[in-house]
Design an enzyme around this catalytic site. Structure first.
Site, short mmCIF file in Angstrom:
data_model
loop_
_atom_site.label_atom_id
_atom_site.label_comp_id
_atom_site.label_asym_id
_atom_site.label_seq_id
_atom_site.Cartn_x
_atom_site.Cartn_y
_atom_site.Cartn_z
N HIS A 87 39.58 49.20 32.30
CA HIS A 87 38.24 48.67 32.05
C HIS A 87 37.17 49.67 32.48
CE1 HIS A 87 40.47 44.87 31.97
NE2 HIS A 87 39.39 44.24 31.54
N ASN A 119 43.94 53.65 38.24
CA ASN A 119 43.38 52.39 37.72
C ASN A 119 43.71 51.21 38.61
OD1 ASN A 119 42.20 50.53 35.76
ND2 ASN A 119 44.31 50.04 35.17
#
Length: 252
Positions: A87, A119
């Site tokens: 994201h 991440n």
């Protein structure tokens, strides 16, 4: 001008981008690289209050219908790639409503990120740091995006090298976050960070990745806060402690 009207009489090739407004963020999507050039968010203590029944388990990764199909990133692009769908505007920032959270799962909001150590860890902790700033500052503005930075070879020449998933989605070499907070009396402070798209030891100080705003601008081609006199901006890391924590409520 008449000349441009003549040249473009059959169409303007465009800017290769889509500007899209979502419930919790705005995004400039790069059609060529099939990742966002930038996402922008405005975080407050209120905006981070979880709405009734909001659950990220109800959200699903999906193609963005607002991006023309020729330029979309797809589930197949990421499948088996070894990279996470990372994201840019975090799901953890979009907790007010289920639709707001669902919108963060559009693939236009994803960039290929190393999973373990980045991440799912250091980058997630940086997202948590951004949210934690709402405890100290009334408003937190966060801009996030990918970079493709050159490396210097043994021959002294610079090259930019990156993977492209299925020949479609560019894998950034680095990512940036630019953060702006108010300091009262129409004064503001900022922090800018550039992180490599690789596993980062959790003990690494966040300040190791601190850069000048112009460093991000030069690398990205973007201009931040042009409605402010940036020469007067204070240092976020002088106004608060710039540090990540594995207990900081990170979000993959």
């Amino acid at each position: 001008s008449p000349n441009s009207e003549s040249i473009l009489q059959f169409g303007d090739p465009g800017t290769a981008r889509d500007f899209l407004e979502r419930e919790s963020y705005v995004i400039s999507y790069n059609r060529r690289d099939r990742v966002a050039s930038w996402t922008g968010e405005h975080l407050t203590a209120d905006s981070l209050k979880t709405g009734d029944g909001v659950d990220r388990d109800h959200s699903k990764f999906k193609e963005d219908p607002d991006v023309p199909s020729l330029f979309r990133s797809t589930l197949a692009d990421y499948s088996g790639s070894g990279f996470d769908r990372g994201h840019m505007a975090p799901a953890g920032d979009a907790v007010a409503t289920q639709p707001a959270m669902d919108q963060t799962f559009y693939l236009s909001n994803m960039s290929p990120q190393v999973g373990i150590g980045f991440n799912r860890h250091y980058w997630a902790y940086l997202e948590g740091f951004c949210r934690s700033l709402t405890k100290k500052f009334s408003d937190v503005y966060v801009f996030t995006g990918p970079l493709f930075l050159p490396t210097k070879g043994s021959d002294g020449k610079y090259t930019v090298t990156y993977n492209v998933l299925q020949g479609n989605v560019a894998v950034p070499t680095h990512f940036y976050k630019v953060i702006l907070v108010p300091q009262g009396d129409n004064k503001y402070a900022y922090g800018a960070f550039i992180l490599p798209n690789q596993a980062i030891d959790t003990k690494t100080p966040l300040t190791n990745f601190k850069v000048k705003l112009t460093d991000v601008e030069k690398a990205s081609g973007l201009t931040f806060f042009d409605k402010l006199d940036v020469s007067t901006l204070g240092d976020l890391c002088a106004a608060t402690t710039c540090a990540v924590s594995s207990s900081g409520g990170g979000d993959a």
